[in-house]
Write an enzyme that holds these catalytic residues in place. Structure first.
Site, mmCIF file in Angstrom:
data_model
loop_
_atom_site.group_PDB
_atom_site.id
_atom_site.type_symbol
_atom_site.label_atom_id
_atom_site.label_comp_id
_atom_site.label_asym_id
_atom_site.label_seq_id
_atom_site.Cartn_x
_atom_site.Cartn_y
_atom_site.Cartn_z
ATOM 1 N N LYS A 1 -60.353 4.122 -7.073
ATOM 2 C CA LYS A 1 -61.813 3.703 -7.207
ATOM 3 C C LYS A 1 -62.686 4.653 -7.535
ATOM 4 O O LYS A 1 -63.703 4.372 -8.106
ATOM 5 C CB LYS A 1 -62.124 3.409 -5.659
ATOM 6 N N CYS B 1 -49.339 -1.794 -13.233
ATOM 7 C CA CYS B 1 -50.188 -0.499 -12.888
ATOM 8 C C CYS B 1 -49.311 0.357 -12.230
ATOM 9 O O CYS B 1 -49.764 1.535 -11.859
ATOM 10 C CB CYS B 1 -51.362 -0.975 -12.031
ATOM 11 N N CYS C 1 -64.156 -2.613 -6.496
ATOM 12 C CA CYS C 1 -63.041 -2.650 -7.662
ATOM 13 C C CYS C 1 -63.041 -1.443 -8.200
ATOM 14 O O CYS C 1 -64.061 -0.661 -8.645
ATOM 15 C CB CYS C 1 -63.639 -3.852 -8.684
ATOM 16 N N SER C 2 -61.807 -0.982 -8.806
ATOM 17 C CA SER C 2 -61.482 0.325 -9.269
ATOM 18 C C SER C 2 -62.108 -0.072 -10.789
ATOM 19 O O SER C 2 -62.133 -1.052 -11.325
ATOM 20 C CB SER C 2 -60.251 0.834 -9.598
ATOM 21 N N HIS D 1 -58.928 4.318 -12.995
ATOM 22 C CA HIS D 1 -57.733 3.581 -13.063
ATOM 23 C C HIS D 1 -57.042 3.310 -14.439
ATOM 24 O O HIS D 1 -57.159 2.013 -14.877
ATOM 25 C CB HIS D 1 -57.765 2.263 -12.289
#
Lengths: 390, 99
Positions: free
Chosen positions: A335, A83, A205-206, A339
């Site tokens: 978020k 990421c 969670c994103s 993402h």
């Protein structure tokens, strides 16, 4: 030599089923180049930040793929660091210019994730972890849940405090037309959402998103010809163990605090000087840990500060370095804005560039002169910190 | 796809851990699982510090909610760890049994 950021652009983030990566990239690169004031053929190198094109899409060789797509024949590279791929691509491009190889570079961060099932995406993202982690059946939400559990035991961090991160970032996202999520959240809604990996819930969670971001970098002499150049004051990378298991302390990401320390030194600034920051909130607990790793709060103090919305737009007083709290994730962060993993680190740079130019519209942080980005790969195996100044 | 060579190479690692005991350091329950694990969800995954100092991550078998606390004593056991893929190899690995 100073490196300047001449232009940048970000696509809509979200579920972009109707558009392929190549068309999305062509469009956004065109906008970034136009913003830079350069001609396309002035680009001397291309760096692509991407994680999953091979595992999910079956397409590797992305450097040549996008160079050909743009009609260029310059050197082109794919940079991968889970990421943090986007941030690493920016760092590598900066090094290419600083080393004197190129006068200009284009960085493309891109990820296409929503074409695949959530179990396939969860398994592919675990490519960022260790073999032992994969065999345990843990997911990335699970790894950050282990961090959250420890943070809760050690510092009393509550689920409501984690939910406040999501509420703040969704509020910011509601001011950003490019964001994946456009509607504000409440603490209650986060608390009532389904458990994903205890104690993390769906709204901790994103999301899984598609998206592209691009920036154009140039050496000092070319950058000085621009009216409002944004300068790279620091670019630092650090690594740690691939596996969370091997860490001494689960409540900090050592790579992030190491990269931050180097970046502050390079830029000659302290956390108190940062007016605006884009940080890697892949999960709500990750933003709490990031605030502490970056020195914005003492260890164990960030969660209560975030719960008081000290890092939210409009809540924070006009920038006062004695107060030492930046506005965090004005884009909505991972978020709220979404993402698309390889795009995130580049999007963070574009967001801070626009903030420092005063081009952020409704989500403009007043008097922003120095900004920071924090991009993390895996569960803290690699971290990239950039500091930009106007 | 599972590779027989890789399975053979990793056997030593599994054998060395079997029967060792330790305590839970941190824990979670996975409710949205990756490919191969969906049939087992929800399942707990714990980070364990073995008595020899080694830290290991794995699922808990024969568990109740009361086992999911820091300090819970566990022992390393061998289990099938996920649904076999088209290679036909049964993937064995380590899990933890509460004590």
């Amino acid at each position: 030599m100073q490196i300047g950021i001449l232009g940048g652009s970000v696509s809509q983030f979200g579920e972009l089923w109707q558009v392929s990566p190549r068309f999305l990239a062509r469009d956004i690169v065109g906008q970034a180049i136009a913003d830079s004031g350069l001609a396309l053929d002035a680009i001397e190198a291309i760096y692509v930040g991407n994680m999953l094109s091979g595992m999910l899409g079956g397409q590797e060789n992305l450097g040549a793929f996008f160079a050909a797509e743009l009609g260029l024949r310059c050197p082109a590279f794919k940079i991968e660091g889970a990421c943090a791929s986007g941030g690493l691509a920016v760092h590598t491009a900066i090094n290419g210019i600083r080393g004197g190889m190129y006068k200009t570079a284009l960085v493309i961060g891109i990820e296409k994730m929503t074409d695949y099932g959530s179990d396939e995406v969860a398994a592919a993202l675990m490519g960022a972890g260790s073999d032992e982690e994969r065999k345990s059946g843990i997911t990335f939400a699970g790894l950050y849940a282990l961090i959250a559990q420890q943070h809760r035991e050690k510092y009393g961090t509550t689920e409501q405090q984690m939910a406040a991160v999501a509420v703040k970032n969704h509020f910011h996202a509601s001011l950003n037309p490019k964001a994946h999520f456009q509607s504000p959240l409440t603490i209650e809604k986060v608390m009532r959402s389904a458990l994903v990996a205890d104690p993390l819930k769906l709204f901790d969670c994103s999301p899984v998103s598609d998206g592209v971001a691009a920036v154009v970098l140039a050496d000092e002499s070319m950058s000085k010809k621009r009216a409002k150049p944004v300068w790279v004051a620091a670019s630092a990378v650090a690594t740690d163990t691939l596996s969370l298991t091997a860490r001494h302390d689960l409540t900090t990401l050592q790579a992030a605090s190491d990269a931050a320390r180097v970046a502050y030194k390079q830029a000659g600034v302290t956390p108190n000087d940062i007016a605006v920051a884009e940080v890697h909130d892949c999960f709500t607990i990750a933003e709490i840990v990031a605030m502490e790793d970056l020195g914005f709060y003492e260890k164990g103090k960030a969660a209560s500060g975030i719960e008081r919305f000290e890092t939210m737009l409009g809540k924070r007083k006009p920038f006062d370095s004695a107060q030492g709290r930046p506005v965090v994730n004005p884009s909505g962060g991972l978020k709220g804005c979404g993402h698309p993993v390889g795009a995130t680190g580049v999007k963070q740079i574009v967001e801070i560039m626009q903030q420092l130019r005063g081009q952020s519209g409704k989500r403009q942080v007043p008097d922003a002169r120095i900004g920071l980005t924090h991009n993390v790969g895996g569960s803290g195996a690699v971290a990239v910190v950039h500091i930009l100044r106007s | 796809m599972l590779s027989p060579i890789k399975v053979w190479r990793n056997q030593k690692y599994i054998r060395d851990l079997l029967g060792k005991q330790g305590a839970v350091v941190s824990h979670t329950v996975i409710r949205v699982a990756p490919v191969g694990f969906s049939a087992q969800a929800p399942y707990p995954v714990v980070l364990v510090k073995l008595d020899d100092g080694t830290k290991v991550l794995g699922q808990v078998v024969d568990w109740e909610d009361s086992h999911l606390i820091s300090g819970q004593r566990v022992e390393v056991v061998v289990r099938r760890i996920y649904t076999p893929d088209s290679s036909g190899i049964i993937p064995y690995g380590i899990k933890f049994k509460p004590l």
